[in-house]
Design an enzyme around this catalytic site. Structure first.
Site, mmCIF file in Angstrom:
data_model
loop_
_atom_site.group_PDB
_atom_site.id
_atom_site.type_symbol
_atom_site.label_atom_id
_atom_site.label_comp_id
_atom_site.label_asym_id
_atom_site.label_seq_id
_atom_site.Cartn_x
_atom_site.Cartn_y
_atom_site.Cartn_z
ATOM 1 N N ASP A 33 42.552 29.543 38.100
ATOM 2 C CA ASP A 33 42.926 28.852 39.486
ATOM 3 C C ASP A 33 41.591 28.561 40.179
ATOM 4 O O ASP A 33 41.505 28.021 41.383
ATOM 5 C CB ASP A 33 43.522 29.976 40.350
ATOM 6 C CG ASP A 33 42.859 31.295 40.439
ATOM 7 O OD1 ASP A 33 41.769 31.633 40.009
ATOM 8 O OD2 ASP A 33 43.584 32.314 41.053
ATOM 9 N N SER A 34 40.504 28.716 39.509
ATOM 10 C CA SER A 34 39.222 28.156 40.050
ATOM 11 C C SER A 34 39.225 26.454 40.214
ATOM 12 O O SER A 34 38.366 25.836 40.844
ATOM 13 C CB SER A 34 38.014 28.581 39.207
ATOM 14 O OG SER A 34 38.197 27.955 37.893
ATOM 15 N N ASP A 72 45.747 31.127 34.692
ATOM 16 C CA ASP A 72 45.846 32.245 35.735
ATOM 17 C C ASP A 72 47.111 32.036 36.590
ATOM 18 O O ASP A 72 47.668 30.885 36.675
ATOM 19 C CB ASP A 72 44.790 31.610 36.820
ATOM 20 C CG ASP A 72 43.592 32.601 36.670
ATOM 21 O OD1 ASP A 72 43.412 33.789 36.225
ATOM 22 O OD2 ASP A 72 42.432 32.230 36.965
ATOM 23 N N LYS A 101 47.078 35.388 32.978
ATOM 24 C CA LYS A 101 45.925 36.318 33.632
ATOM 25 C C LYS A 101 46.352 36.637 35.043
ATOM 26 O O LYS A 101 46.722 35.764 35.856
ATOM 27 C CB LYS A 101 44.673 35.656 33.309
ATOM 28 C CG LYS A 101 43.697 36.430 34.065
ATOM 29 C CD LYS A 101 42.038 35.822 33.550
ATOM 30 C CE LYS A 101 41.520 34.843 34.438
ATOM 31 N NZ LYS A 101 41.579 35.327 36.018
ATOM 32 N N GLU A 103 45.155 39.169 38.441
ATOM 33 C CA GLU A 103 43.922 40.168 39.051
ATOM 34 C C GLU A 103 44.477 41.411 39.443
ATOM 35 O O GLU A 103 45.187 41.370 40.072
ATOM 36 C CB GLU A 103 43.134 39.049 40.250
ATOM 37 C CG GLU A 103 42.650 37.960 39.653
ATOM 38 C CD GLU A 103 41.840 37.167 40.840
ATOM 39 O OE1 GLU A 103 41.812 37.769 42.117
ATOM 40 O OE2 GLU A 103 41.513 35.942 40.418
ATOM 41 N N GLU A 170 34.655 40.401 35.897
ATOM 42 C CA GLU A 170 33.682 39.287 36.785
ATOM 43 C C GLU A 170 33.018 40.038 37.804
ATOM 44 O O GLU A 170 33.258 40.875 38.310
ATOM 45 C CB GLU A 170 34.719 38.390 37.298
ATOM 46 C CG GLU A 170 33.969 37.336 38.293
ATOM 47 C CD GLU A 170 34.798 36.111 38.790
ATOM 48 O OE1 GLU A 170 36.036 36.180 38.518
ATOM 49 O OE2 GLU A 170 34.348 35.469 39.650
HETATM 50 O O1 KIV Z 1 39.847 31.151 37.865
HETATM 51 C C1 KIV Z 1 38.746 31.259 37.000
HETATM 52 O O2 KIV Z 1 38.029 30.306 36.615
HETATM 53 C C2 KIV Z 1 38.594 32.595 36.514
HETATM 54 C C3 KIV Z 1 37.148 32.687 35.982
HETATM 55 C C4 KIV Z 1 36.164 32.781 36.706
HETATM 56 C C5 KIV Z 1 37.150 34.036 34.845
HETATM 57 O O3 KIV Z 1 39.159 33.611 36.551
#
Ligand code: KIV
Length: 254
Positions: A33-34, A72, A101, A103, A170
């Protein structure tokens, strides 16, 4: 992990880079989600929606051949176990993700167990949790205090026992991350966490094209410097992760 081989991973958000990254030997493509920061120009990952994630996953999935496609679950799309299940269904059925994924630690165990029991491969994410940036008050290293470190060790083991198949750490002190990697059966993928079982970076960071104010974070290395192009840079990253040259001590935190 069992063979003692390091796992090279990168974020990826489109089909063109999927081809380049796979050809270079990247084994895990994270639709992070970056993409909110990198592609959308947002100042955090918070505005990213499930629709956005599904769209980008589907772009990768059309051309992906062998790398694991991890997606994510975006902010507030897994606040309850049932909501996590619904989000995972969209990411896997519409986006063709092969793992999701999320968090968080103790507060996610019920969701991880439910997803896992329903056949959804899950990746945990501990340490700096970007989706909680407004609660944390900024992007900072996590786990330096003994009680924080202990909670992280506990959460990592609990996520594994709940059924997680992978864990991202992270911005965690390198010693702590190494300890957690050694304690878990499942692979631990680090970013700003020293040497773990594998390594992930945001693609645009390792190509030096993230429009950041000031210097990039210390865990970032620009692999395009001194190389002839993107393909060569990604190959160099894969080799550096596999050989243990990256991350070096200076890319980690104490
Ligand atoms: O969203 C993302 O790119 C991430 C990485 C920083 C692990 O979760």
């Amino acid at each position: 992990k069992a063979a003692g081989e390091k796992i090279p991973c990168l974020t990826c958000y489109d089909a063109a880079f999927t081809r380049v990254l796979e050809a270079a030997g990247v084994e895990l493509l994270l639709v992070g989600d970056s993409l909110g920061n990198v592609l959308q120009g947002q100042d955090s990952t918070v505005p990213v929606s499930v629709d956005h994630m599904v769209y980008h996953c589907a772009c990768l999935a059309r051309v992906r051949s062998r790398a694991l496609l991890v997606a994510d679950m975006p902010f507030l799309s897994y606040a309850t176990p049932q909501q996590a299940l619904a989000t995972a269904a969209r990411l896997m059925q519409e986006g063709s993700a092969r793992m999701v994924k999320l968090e968080g630690g103790a507060e996610r165990l019920e969701s991880v167990a439910l997803l896992s029991a329903q056949g959804v491969p899950v990746c945990g994410h501990l340490g700096l949790l970007p989706q909680s940036v407004h609660k944390l008050g900024g992007y900072r290293v996590q786990g330096r205090e003994p009680d924080q470190a202990e909670a992280m060790r506990r959460d990592a083991l609990a996520l594994q026992e709940a059924g997680a198949g992978l864990l991202v750490l992270e911005c965690v002190p390198s010693g702590l991350a190494q300890e957690i990697s050694a304690a878990l059966r499942i692979p631990v993928i680090g970013i700003g966490a020293g040497v773990c079982d594998g390594q992930v970076l945001v693609l645009h960071d390792m190509l030096g094209i993230t429009p950041a104010e000031g210097a990039p974070p210390r865990f970032v290395k620009n692999f395009l410097v001194g190389r002839g192009g993107v393909r060569e840079a990604v190959r160099a990253y894969v080799e550096a992760v596999k050989s243990g040259d990256f991350p070096a001590t200076e890319h980690g935190f104490e």
